[in-house]
Write an enzyme that holds these catalytic residues in place. Structure first.
Site, PDB file in Angstrom:
ATOM      1  NE  ARG A  37      -8.415 -36.377 118.094  1.00  0.00           N
ATOM      2  CZ  ARG A  37      -9.428 -35.514 118.116  1.00  0.00           C
ATOM      3  NH1 ARG A  37     -10.490 -35.760 118.853  1.00  0.00           N
ATOM      4  NH2 ARG A  37      -9.358 -34.394 117.430  1.00  0.00           N
ATOM      5  CE  LYS A  67     -18.139 -31.092 122.608  1.00  0.00           C
ATOM      6  NZ  LYS A  67     -17.040 -31.991 122.880  1.00  0.00           N
TER       7      LYS A  67
END
Ligand code: MV4
Length: 493
Positions: free
Chosen positions: A291, A115
């Site tokens: 993804r 992150k």
């Protein structure tokens, strides 16, 4: 690309194979001993058993998967979601073997997997972010001071986290030290990386994400948003596109921000940029998923694009065949995830045999599943039985269609989240579009889901509906239909 291996199982393996088949591409399935009889195994042109049921012995075995690729002369690997789909090492290994990884480059996976690295990468692109630190904090006094500057409540997050793991809400300065220590030790034990950072806690956000698609020539297009606020314990249950609250102006701004995030990591392929949206429609970049996502079909319905085919075309080196201005929204789509879980018992997994399994059919209904009647839902994998996706011209029509489809679905042998889906579709907060990520916690009550009402209650409901329609026919309230519907709802497991 003549032959691809699908490094996954269940509904997503089948869904990828269907698109490959339409493109004239051969498919190779891998499967665990528990999945011998699965539809994805039979559907593929070739199938290889790669180990025992536990994922770590089968679907996560990179070495075995690569061996199958070599033996069967595979040109590309589609990883689906979960398992190895966001494993940068796997992507690297695949490419090193001269096989195409149908997904982004390993560097993008790596950056977005952390992150703080993600925040750092997107910095120059003026992406709105929640006020907070963009570096790991290790000095307690400094951290406290920053927290006070931001203002409580604040949230401590693990840099290596995601999907809600390792997050701690801190309500006031007095508990900061304790929570910080807990967060660091949790992050260390869960991710082997104790880095944490702090953010202002957005108390009642919506979770809205933007689908993007990028080719190898620098073309990036966003495919609008998906509303994913209806979730429980960080598991999405209902998703829809478009969001009921996003205006064309905000859509454009969020879309541009998402494209900026993709640019920041040289993204190639299909990806999703997650945002938090507050009650004033301010939006903040949260993370990027590198993804294909579970909920991608709602985007496919409203944009008329097959995302898996797009992924394959991009992996083959083709250019995007459309520009941003070609992308429009047509109609409304809703997805309900049908889990083998018992909504009456705290959503406990309900494993067993699907003694009856009859999915709904008809106009505007798509069912992506990986099971057939008689099959076992096993303990080894995610308990997702299927995804029920519906399309309608308007949001109201999509909701009606979802209710019809949920009613038609016949599953016995295991408990499912079908009754929960109906609860959501009938709830005023969902129907009106006024909900946030706390929907389930705020409104869900298993008691209200029970439909085997006593005769007395049924008569009362009928009467109420009749009086309602006779006296308040034109007051603008649209959902009287749902009241009347409760009469012909039958009970189900
Ligand atoms: C937040 C937040 C409020 N404020 N960050 C949860 C999963 C992870 N991706 C980030 N999450 C959140 N981050 C700030 N600064 C609230 C959540 C959050 C949440 C986000 C999306 C969907 C469901 C959620 C449920 C609880 C908390």
């Amino acid at each position: 690309m003549k032959k691809i291996l699908i490094a996954n199982r269940g509904e997503i393996a089948l869904r990828v194979m269907r698109s490959a088949k339409e493109m004239g591409i051969e498919t190779v399935a891998i499967y665990s001993e528990a999945d011998r009889l699965s539809p994805h195994v039979r559907y593929a042109n070739e199938a290889v058993c790669i180990g025992p049921a536990p994922s770590k012995d089968s679907y996560l075995r990179m070495d075995k998967i690569l061996k199958v690729c070599k033996d069967l002369d595979v040109d590309g690997i589609h990883p689906g979601y979960g398992f190895l789909s966001e494993n940068a090492d796997f992507a690297r290994l695949v490419e090193a073997e001269g096989i195409k990884f149908i997904g982004p480059n390993p560097e993008a996976i790596e950056i977005m997997g952390n992150k703080l690295a993600a925040k750092d990468a997107v910095k120059q692109f003026k992406i709105p972010m929640v006020p907070g630190t963009d570096y790991a904090i290790d000095d307690l006094d400094e951290a406290k001071k920053i927290a006070q500057d931001i203002g409580f409540p604040i949230l401590i997050k693990a840099a290596a986290g995601g999907g809600g793991k390792g997050m701690r809400i801190v309500q006031e300065v007095e508990s900061f030290e304790e929570q910080m220590k807990l967060a660091v030790s949790e992050a260390t034990s869960s991710f082997g990386d104790g880095s944490v950072f702090i953010e202002k806690y957005i108390t009642s956000p919506r979770h809205i994400e933007i689908q993007i698609i990028a080719d190898n020539f620098g073309n990036i297009v966003h495919l609008n948003e998906r509303e994913c606020s209806i979730q429980r314990r960080h598991q999405k249950v209902i998703e829809e596109a478009p969001s009921a609250i996003i205006t064309p102006e905000i859509r454009k701004k969020m879309g541009n921000a998402a494209v900026g995030v993709a640019k920041a990591c040289n993204y190639v392929g299909a990806g999703t940029v997650e945002f938090l949206v507050d009650e004033n429609l301010n939006f903040y970049f949260l993370e990027m998923n590198t993804r294909l996502q579970v909920e991608h079909p709602v985007t496919e319905f409203i944009c008329h694009i097959d995302l898996v085919k797009e992924q394959i075309r991009i992996a083959r080196g083709e250019k995007l065949s459309y520009k941003q201005q070609d992308i429009t929204i047509k109609g409304h789509a809703i997805e309900a995830r049908i889990y083998a879980e018992d909504p009456r018992n705290n959503f406990l997994p309900s494993i067993g045999r699907l003694t009856t399994y009859i999915p709904p059919l008809g106009k505007g209904v798509r069912v992506d599943d990986g099971y057939e009647e008689g099959m076992e839902v096993s303990i080894y994998y995610d308990p997702l039985i299927s995804k029920l996706i519906v399309f309608g011209k308007t949001r109201e029509k999509a909701i009606s269609r979802m209710l019809r489809a949920v009613e038609e679905y016949r599953i016995t042998g295991v408990k499912t989240t079908l009754p929960f889906c109906r609860f959501v579709m009938e709830h005023e907060a969902f129907r009106s579009g006024h909900f946030d990520t706390h929907f389930v916690g705020n409104y869900f009550d298993p008691e209200k889901m029970d439909v085997d009402k006593s005769e007395e209650q049924l008569i009362a409901a009928l009467l109420a509906a009749k009086i309602f329609s006779e006296t308040k026919n034109s007051n603008g309230i649209e959902d009287q239909e749902s009241e009347v519907q409760s009469n012909w709802k039958r009970n189900r497991g």
